[in-house]
Scaffold this motif. Structure first.
Motif, short mmCIF file in Angstrom:
data_model
loop_
_atom_site.label_atom_id
_atom_site.label_comp_id
_atom_site.label_asym_id
_atom_site.label_seq_id
_atom_site.Cartn_x
_atom_site.Cartn_y
_atom_site.Cartn_z
N TYR A 53 0.80 -1.20 0.16
CA TYR A 53 0.04 0.04 0.08
C TYR A 53 0.78 1.30 -0.06
O TYR A 53 0.70 2.02 -0.87
N PHE A 54 1.94 1.34 0.95
CA PHE A 54 2.63 2.54 0.90
C PHE A 54 3.67 2.66 -0.31
O PHE A 54 4.13 3.79 -0.55
N TYR A 55 3.89 1.36 -0.73
CA TYR A 55 4.88 1.39 -2.08
C TYR A 55 4.05 2.25 -2.93
O TYR A 55 4.76 2.78 -3.87
N GLN A 56 2.84 1.70 -3.33
CA GLN A 56 2.07 2.30 -4.30
C GLN A 56 1.95 3.79 -4.36
O GLN A 56 2.23 4.68 -5.08
N MET A 57 1.62 4.14 -2.81
CA MET A 57 1.74 5.61 -2.89
C MET A 57 3.25 6.58 -2.95
O MET A 57 2.93 7.45 -3.52
N ALA A 58 4.05 5.67 -2.68
CA ALA A 58 5.63 6.28 -2.85
C ALA A 58 5.95 6.42 -4.38
O ALA A 58 6.73 7.17 -4.39
N LYS A 59 5.23 5.60 -5.18
CA LYS A 59 5.46 6.11 -6.64
C LYS A 59 5.07 7.10 -7.01
O LYS A 59 5.70 8.01 -7.97
N ASN A 60 4.18 8.06 -6.23
CA ASN A 60 3.98 9.39 -6.60
C ASN A 60 5.24 10.35 -6.07
O ASN A 60 5.53 10.25 -5.02
N PRO A 61 5.84 11.13 -7.14
CA PRO A 61 7.02 11.75 -6.69
C PRO A 61 6.74 12.79 -5.63
O PRO A 61 7.81 13.46 -5.22
N ASP A 62 5.68 13.22 -5.19
CA ASP A 62 5.34 14.25 -3.96
C ASP A 62 5.08 13.67 -2.76
O ASP A 62 4.74 14.29 -1.96
N VAL A 63 5.37 12.30 -2.54
CA VAL A 63 5.02 11.41 -1.37
C VAL A 63 6.28 11.09 -0.67
O VAL A 63 7.20 10.39 -1.29
N THR A 64 6.53 11.51 0.59
CA THR A 64 7.59 10.91 1.34
C THR A 64 7.06 10.00 2.36
O THR A 64 5.76 10.36 3.23
N VAL A 65 7.33 9.05 2.62
CA VAL A 65 7.07 7.65 3.69
C VAL A 65 8.25 7.38 4.65
O VAL A 65 9.22 7.57 4.31
N THR A 66 7.61 7.52 6.05
CA THR A 66 8.45 7.14 6.99
C THR A 66 7.86 6.09 7.87
O THR A 66 6.97 5.92 8.02
#
Length: 300
Positions: A203-216
């Motif tokens: 789920y967070f991998y798919q979100m992090a494909k967006n260049p404006d998303v940073t995941v911690t």
């Protein structure tokens, strides 16, 4: 097959990620539905054509009284989500249904339209960490979920009962989205408090494909240190997302101001219950939350 191997196959091989998503998005309040629709679109933006979204607005008799023209209501409710979905090459179905049994209608709709993911949106004024923590404590004291629900007010009990029943009966992967003034996801926080919380990875991998998303990712149990396969999986994700996925430094304390900077938290169901039952000082100030109960076959 160990579930880490399932995740490696799902993400590193990306075989399943090339298959379409057919998501059912369910909600009662307009604000929650629009937020969940926007979140879902960001999550599947880089998925292939032929993915679809079914939007199901479940309303009660009181809400139905205030809808003078259903076509106008549907146009105002769904137009933004439809435009966004079509721009992302998603096909869209929209339904407004007066319901006396939300769970039955969700399960029936998911089966009818061959959905492989169910997302239920609830506003934080109705469902939040404090309410769920109270329910867990009452459940522990009474030993019976039904007895715990009887000690809550009617609205809270109804919401908790719907969520619990859906999670128990739905054979598909399920996400409970607790909307708390959601606008967009730029900062995403992912706690790992149980090994099974790693099902949040796709789920967070798919979100992090967006260049404006940073995941911690907060690996609170040292999963990446103790298991080389999980470490390999995390390194693959970090590389594929150009370093936008990072591990929290466990030598540092998570402070309230960090949590307040986050737009969304994604967490596994077991991790959610452990987190809100903990003495951490910031659990009452969470952003919007997506709680995942994975069936080990999710296509996200």
């Amino acid at each position: 097959m160990e579930f880490v191997d399932i995740l490696l196959k799902r993400i590193e091989g990306e075989n399943e990620l090339k298959r379409p998503v057919n998501a059912l998005i369910c909600f009662s309040k307009v604000k929650t539905g629009k937020a969940l629709g926007a979140l879902m679109n960001k999550m599947v933006r880089f998925r292939p054509d032929k993915s679809s979204v079914t939007l199901l607005n479940l309303i009660d008799a009181e809400q139905a009284k205030h809808i003078q023209d259903e076509n106008t209501y549907k146009s105002e409710l769904f137009s933004d989500i439809i435009q966004l979905s079509e721009a992302n090459k998603l096909s869209v179905r929209t339904f407004v249904k007066q319901s006396e049994n939300y769970v039955e209608d969700i399960l029936r709709t998911a089966e009818e339209y061959n959905c492989n993911l169910v997302l239920l949106g609830i506003g934080s004024s109705v469902f939040n960490s404090s309410l769920w923590h109270k329910y867990l404590k009452l459940r522990e004291d009474n030993n019976l979920p039904e007895a715990a629900l009887q000690q809550l007010d009617e609205k809270a009990a109804s919401s908790l009962n719907n969520v619990s029943t859906l999670l128990a009966r739905n054979k598909l992967s399920t996400g409970i989205f607790v909307e708390n003034n959601y606008l967009d996801t730029n900062q995403l926080f992912v706690p790992i408090l149980y090994k099974e919380d790693a099902y949040s990875f796709p789920y967070f991998y798919q979100m992090a494909k967006n260049p404006d998303v940073t995941v911690t990712v907060w690996d609170a149990i040292g999963l990446m240190e103790s298991d080389q396969k999980f470490q390999k999986l995390f390194q693959f994700i970090a590389k594929k997302t150009d370093g936008r996925v990072k591990l929290w430094d466990n030598n540092k304390k998570i402070e309230l101001n960090f949590i307040q900077q986050q737009d969304l938290m994604i967490i596994g169901f077991n991790g959610w219950e452990k987190l809100i039952g903990s003495p951490l000082s910031w659990t009452h100030c969470l952003p919007s939350v997506l709680i995942i109960k994975d069936n080990k076959q999710t296509l996200i």
